[in-house]
Write an enzyme that holds these catalytic residues in place. Structure first.
Site, PDB file in Angstrom:
ATOM      1  N   GLU A 214      47.937  39.681  37.062  1.00  0.00           N
ATOM      2  CA  GLU A 214      46.981  38.645  37.445  1.00  0.00           C
ATOM      3  C   GLU A 214      46.754  37.786  36.211  1.00  0.00           C
ATOM      4  OE1 GLU A 214      46.354  38.203  40.395  1.00  0.00           O
ATOM      5  OE2 GLU A 214      46.732  40.117  41.357  1.00  0.00           O
ATOM      6  N   CYS A 248      39.643  32.529  35.112  1.00  0.00           N
ATOM      7  CA  CYS A 248      41.081  32.321  35.308  1.00  0.00           C
ATOM      8  C   CYS A 248      41.371  31.372  36.460  1.00  0.00           C
ATOM      9  CB  CYS A 248      41.795  33.657  35.517  1.00  0.00           C
ATOM     10  SG  CYS A 248      41.216  34.598  36.946  1.00  0.00           S
TER      11      CYS A 248
END
Length: 465
Positions: A214, A248
């Site tokens: 991720e 993110c």
């Protein structure tokens, strides 16, 4: 096997040996998740204090939204659906193999390694842990060294909930992280930067450890000409400056139709003043995690000024001593600037103007595939053009960030923004082996498929037609 860190090797071996002797059944998994939920709720104030101390200051309400709410929702979703996820799933075998049948049985894989980042140090540690535990695995967690107080809080929390041979926590710096990634896990999840993700994948490769990455990337928000500027500016402001931009999937840059660029910038500035006022004393504005990150972000702004870009700092310059970096907007920056080809991961927002949607799509396509994308338009045709013309890890239409909180949606990137998916059923499946099981009947037509083939030549040719 790593011989340079015997503590890690021994802990992994203990977790693996215990899992082989007694794999957690469905009742055990449910009990574990229920205990985790109760213990997590009971330690909220300590978590808030630990995160605030690690950041220098982080909004208590952002902790509640991004850590507490997300983790509890993930646990509740797993508890509500665990029995159904765990059932064998029907699978077709095709009429040629009649009357056989087949199932896919979700099986735990063993010991799952989780390397968590610093920006959401609890959420991004516990959400995948919930999936791994729900799937019946043991877990070895490596939280970030950049949030040491929160990492210790996580260690103490999990030690109170799980036996040491079911869940373990490794504390330490980058050297420990590198050794951790090289352990022979049955699955390894890493959340962090693309650069470190490459190293993690390389460290896992000798063991052929399956990895889920991720990562990040430059997530764009695209405001189409038909969409209201005030609403777009409000939601983009939320998606950019939540956690001071250290997200993110946060908005990395905004694309606005050229005729409304200046009005959009003015509305963003108005939104910022309305939200933060006297930003130095505002409890809702989070600090930058450490000196190195502050210097990196300040360097982006300095380079933009030197290049002659228009830089708007509504609250003035930052304070390195307290790591307070107020919001900054950079208007139509040159593409050569670092902030235009590196993930910003902070409170600096480039605003780019475009002439047509094709121009906007070309701008997005010129960069690596992002982890998220945020189209703003009331026109389905506009949204479809943007979604079809690009490829991101996930999309929220007419808002930002929210697809992350939808447990029914898989969360993950593509290419440089990651591989694999977590959250909800996707996380359960990631940490499971969907075992194909084929069952033959007592009497089967396929018993005829044996030499001498000349006697069934016509049948084989008919089947293969």
């Amino acid at each position: 096997m790593n011989t340079l860190n015997p503590d890690l090797v021994d802990t992994h071996a203990r977790l693996q040996a215990a899992w082989r002797v007694l794999k957690p059944d469905l009742a055990q998994r449910r009990a574990d998740l229920q205990r985790l939920r109760a213990a997590f709720r009971a330690r909220q104030s300590a978590m808030d204090a630990a995160i605030a101390a690690d950041f220098g200051h982080r909004s208590t309400h952002e902790n509640l939204i991004a850590e507490t709410l997300i983790v509890l929702a993930e646990i509740d979703h797993a508890l509500a659906h665990l029995r159904r996820w765990s059932r064998p799933r029907g699978a077709a075998v095709g009429w040629r193999l009649w009357p056989a049948s087949a199932k896919l049985r979700p099986m735990p894989v063993g010991v799952v390694g989780i390397i968590a980042p610093w920006n959401y140090p609890v959420n991004l540690a516990l959400v995948p842990l919930v999936s791994a535990v729900a799937a019946g695995n043991h877990v070895f967690l490596k939280p970030s060294e950049h949030t040491p107080r929160t990492s210790e809080w996580l260690r103490d929390l999990l030690a109170d909930v799980f036996p040491e041979d079911r869940v373990a926590v490794a504390l330490g710096g980058a050297d420990v992280g590198a050794a951790f990634a090289s352990l022979p896990f049955d699955h390894l999840l890493f959340t962090g930067s693309t650069a470190i993700g490459r190293r993690v994948m390389a460290a896992a490769a000798p063991n052929l450890t399956p990895v889920t990455l991720e990562l990040g990337g430059k997530a764009p928000a695209i405001v189409c000409p038909d969409y209201e500027l005030d609403t777009a500016a409000s939601r983009i402001t939320t998606g950019k400056w939540f956690n001071a931009g250290q997200t993110c999937i946060g908005v990395d840059y905004a694309l606005v139709d050229r005729a409304r660029r200046d009005a959009f910038v003015a509305e963003i500035v108005r939104q910022l003043h309305a939200r933060y006022g006297d930003i130095k004393g505002n409890p809702d504005y989070t600090r930058i995690i450490n000196d190195a990150q502050f210097a990196r972000l300040a360097g982006y702004v300095a380079q933009a000024r030197v290049a002659g870009a228009t830089v708007i700092a509504p609250f003035g310059d930052g304070d390195a001593a307290t790591r307070l970096l107020p919001p900054v907007l950079v208007i139509d920056p040159p593409p050569s600037l670092r902030l235009m080809h590196e993930e910003i991961f902070g409170p600096v927002l480039p605003v780019l103007s475009y002439g047509s949607l094709d121009d906007a799509i070309a701008c997005i396509a010129a960069l690596e595939r992002p982890l998220a994308m945020y189209p703003f338009s009331h026109s389905r045709a506009n949204v479809d053009r943007l979604v079809d013309g690009t490829l991101a890890g996930g999309v929220t239409i007419n808002d930002t960030l929210l697809h992350f909180g939808a447990q029914g949606l898989p969360f993950g990137g593509i290419g440089p923004s990651g591989m694999g998916a977590i959250h909800g059923k996707a996380g359960f499946d990631t940490f499971s082996k969907l075992l194909p099981v084929f069952r033959q009947r007592r009497f089967a037509v396929t018993d005829m498929l044996r030499p001498p083939y000349s006697r069934i030549d016509r049948v084989i040719r008919w089947l293969a037609r």
